[in-house]
Design an enzyme around this catalytic site. Sequence first.
Site, PDB file in Angstrom:
ATOM      1  N   ASP A  30      -7.477   5.469   6.762  1.00 55.95           N
ATOM      2  CA  ASP A  30      -6.075   5.132   6.506  1.00 55.95           C
ATOM      3  C   ASP A  30      -5.277   6.419   6.612  1.00 55.95           C
ATOM      4  O   ASP A  30      -5.622   7.433   6.008  1.00 55.95           O
ATOM      5  CB  ASP A  30      -5.928   4.529   5.101  1.00 55.95           C
ATOM      6  CG  ASP A  30      -4.518   4.001   4.861  1.00 55.95           C
ATOM      7  OD1 ASP A  30      -3.552   4.776   5.037  1.00 55.95           O
ATOM      8  OD2 ASP A  30      -4.380   2.832   4.491  1.00 55.95           O
ATOM      9  N   ILE A  31      -4.209   6.363   7.390  1.00 55.20           N
ATOM     10  CA  ILE A  31      -3.447   7.571   7.681  1.00 55.20           C
ATOM     11  C   ILE A  31      -2.794   8.151   6.414  1.00 55.20           C
ATOM     12  O   ILE A  31      -2.524   9.353   6.359  1.00 55.20           O
ATOM     13  CB  ILE A  31      -2.409   7.291   8.813  1.00 55.20           C
ATOM     14  CG1 ILE A  31      -2.034   8.556   9.550  1.00 55.20           C
ATOM     15  CG2 ILE A  31      -1.202   6.547   8.291  1.00 55.20           C
ATOM     16  CD1 ILE A  31      -3.165   9.160  10.358  1.00 55.20           C
ATOM     17  N   ASN A  87      -4.668  -6.265  -0.024  1.00 55.66           N
ATOM     18  CA  ASN A  87      -3.321  -6.760  -0.344  1.00 55.66           C
ATOM     19  C   ASN A  87      -2.957  -7.926   0.566  1.00 55.66           C
ATOM     20  O   ASN A  87      -3.191  -7.853   1.781  1.00 55.66           O
ATOM     21  CB  ASN A  87      -2.310  -5.627  -0.152  1.00 55.66           C
ATOM     22  CG  ASN A  87      -2.575  -4.456  -1.080  1.00 55.66           C
ATOM     23  OD1 ASN A  87      -3.061  -4.632  -2.191  1.00 55.66           O
ATOM     24  ND2 ASN A  87      -2.272  -3.248  -0.617  1.00 55.66           N
ATOM     25  N   GLN A  94       1.293  -5.856   0.759  1.00 60.80           N
ATOM     26  CA  GLN A  94       0.818  -5.800   2.141  1.00 60.80           C
ATOM     27  C   GLN A  94       1.955  -5.316   3.029  1.00 60.80           C
ATOM     28  O   GLN A  94       3.077  -5.834   2.957  1.00 60.80           O
ATOM     29  CB  GLN A  94       0.337  -7.193   2.616  1.00 60.80           C
ATOM     30  CG  GLN A  94      -0.316  -7.124   4.004  1.00 60.80           C
ATOM     31  CD  GLN A  94      -0.918  -8.449   4.454  1.00 60.80           C
ATOM     32  OE1 GLN A  94      -0.744  -9.488   3.804  1.00 60.80           O
ATOM     33  NE2 GLN A  94      -1.632  -8.424   5.565  1.00 60.80           N
ATOM     34  N   HIS A 100      -6.783  -6.390   6.144  1.00 65.70           N
ATOM     35  CA  HIS A 100      -7.608  -5.184   6.051  1.00 65.70           C
ATOM     36  C   HIS A 100      -8.072  -4.983   4.620  1.00 65.70           C
ATOM     37  O   HIS A 100      -7.420  -5.421   3.677  1.00 65.70           O
ATOM     38  CB  HIS A 100      -6.831  -3.958   6.526  1.00 65.70           C
ATOM     39  CG  HIS A 100      -5.475  -3.850   5.923  1.00 65.70           C
ATOM     40  ND1 HIS A 100      -4.396  -4.569   6.401  1.00 65.70           N
ATOM     41  CD2 HIS A 100      -5.014  -3.146   4.864  1.00 65.70           C
ATOM     42  CE1 HIS A 100      -3.331  -4.302   5.665  1.00 65.70           C
ATOM     43  NE2 HIS A 100      -3.677  -3.448   4.718  1.00 65.70           N
ATOM     44  N   HIS A 102      -9.026  -2.005   1.929  1.00 66.85           N
ATOM     45  CA  HIS A 102      -8.964  -0.571   1.635  1.00 66.85           C
ATOM     46  C   HIS A 102     -10.201  -0.171   0.832  1.00 66.85           C
ATOM     47  O   HIS A 102     -10.536  -0.824  -0.168  1.00 66.85           O
ATOM     48  CB  HIS A 102      -7.772  -0.239   0.720  1.00 66.85           C
ATOM     49  CG  HIS A 102      -6.422  -0.463   1.306  1.00 66.85           C
ATOM     50  ND1 HIS A 102      -5.648   0.570   1.798  1.00 66.85           N
ATOM     51  CD2 HIS A 102      -5.675  -1.578   1.444  1.00 66.85           C
ATOM     52  CE1 HIS A 102      -4.476   0.091   2.201  1.00 66.85           C
ATOM     53  NE2 HIS A 102      -4.468  -1.219   2.002  1.00 66.85           N
TER      54      HIS A 102
HETATM   55  P1  AMP Z   1      -1.180  -2.402   3.144  1.00 66.60           P
HETATM   56  O1  AMP Z   1       0.024  -1.826   2.464  1.00 66.60           O
HETATM   57  O2  AMP Z   1      -2.236  -2.902   2.207  1.00 66.60           O
HETATM   58  O3  AMP Z   1      -0.769  -3.438   4.187  1.00 66.60           O
HETATM   59  O4  AMP Z   1      -1.873  -1.202   3.902  1.00 66.60           O
HETATM   60  C1  AMP Z   1      -1.516  -0.800   5.176  1.00 66.60           C
HETATM   61  C2  AMP Z   1      -2.094   0.569   5.352  1.00 66.60           C
HETATM   62  O5  AMP Z   1      -2.122   0.879   6.732  1.00 66.60           O
HETATM   63  C3  AMP Z   1      -1.288   1.682   4.660  1.00 66.60           C
HETATM   64  O6  AMP Z   1      -2.084   2.280   3.639  1.00 66.60           O
HETATM   65  C4  AMP Z   1      -0.968   2.643   5.798  1.00 66.60           C
HETATM   66  O7  AMP Z   1      -1.099   3.992   5.432  1.00 66.60           O
HETATM   67  C5  AMP Z   1      -1.990   2.254   6.849  1.00 66.60           C
HETATM   68  N1  AMP Z   1      -1.597   2.547   8.226  1.00 66.60           N
HETATM   69  C6  AMP Z   1      -0.457   2.176   8.833  1.00 66.60           C
HETATM   70  N2  AMP Z   1      -0.446   2.612  10.114  1.00 66.60           N
HETATM   71  C7  AMP Z   1      -1.628   3.254  10.306  1.00 66.60           C
HETATM   72  C8  AMP Z   1      -2.213   3.929  11.408  1.00 66.60           C
HETATM   73  N3  AMP Z   1      -1.603   4.022  12.597  1.00 66.60           N
HETATM   74  N4  AMP Z   1      -3.433   4.484  11.254  1.00 66.60           N
HETATM   75  C9  AMP Z   1      -4.066   4.398  10.074  1.00 66.60           C
HETATM   76  N5  AMP Z   1      -3.570   3.780   8.988  1.00 66.60           N
HETATM   77  C10 AMP Z   1      -2.360   3.220   9.098  1.00 66.60           C
END
Ligand code: AMP
Length: 141
Positions: A30-31, A87, A94, A100, A102
């Site tokens: 996760d970025i 989420n 979300q 996804h 985490h």
């Molecule tokens: P959520 O808020 O549970 O939908 O989590 C989405 C997650 O995706 C967040 O923690 C972001 O940091 C992660 N995310 C969004 N874009 C990217 C990306 N390009 N590469 C890796 N993680 C990402």
Amino acid sequence: MDNCIFCKIIEQEIPSYKIYEDEAVYAFLDISQVTPGHTLIVPKKHVTDIFSYDEELASQVFARVPKIARALEAAFPDMQGLNIVNNNKELAYQSVFHSHVHLIPRFDQEDDFSIHFSNNFERYTTEELTEIAAKIAKQVK
Ligand code: AMP
Ligand code: ZN
């Protein structure tokens, strides 16, 4: 699916820090790196959230979680715990609408992740809890 950032990552159209891939799932950092090693596991099939999983997809995705959990534990000897978070829908935080999971390694109490569980047990009578359980149980299919 068009315009889905995680579909684009799976298709290698945009870069990611890949950890694991097989026919069913893709796992990558996760970025945001809430804590070091914070990893996402996503189904390769685009599904919006948990409500869209069938049993086969669920068994594919969730069966891979322990494999990645153990890899994190082995990679980070100072890891003291692991939160697994999924989420679903905007109210529940979300932000990317390709489902996804985490995996958030925990190192200490000030490691930048927190979650709050209230204990509202005293607000309910036995009858109310029985009624809530029955209402949900009736809908399990
Ligand atoms: P959520 O808020 O549970 O939908 O989590 C989405 C997650 O995706 C967040 O923690 C972001 O940091 C992660 N995310 C969004 N874009 C990217 C990306 N390009 N590469 C890796 N993680 C990402
Ligand atoms: Zn997608």
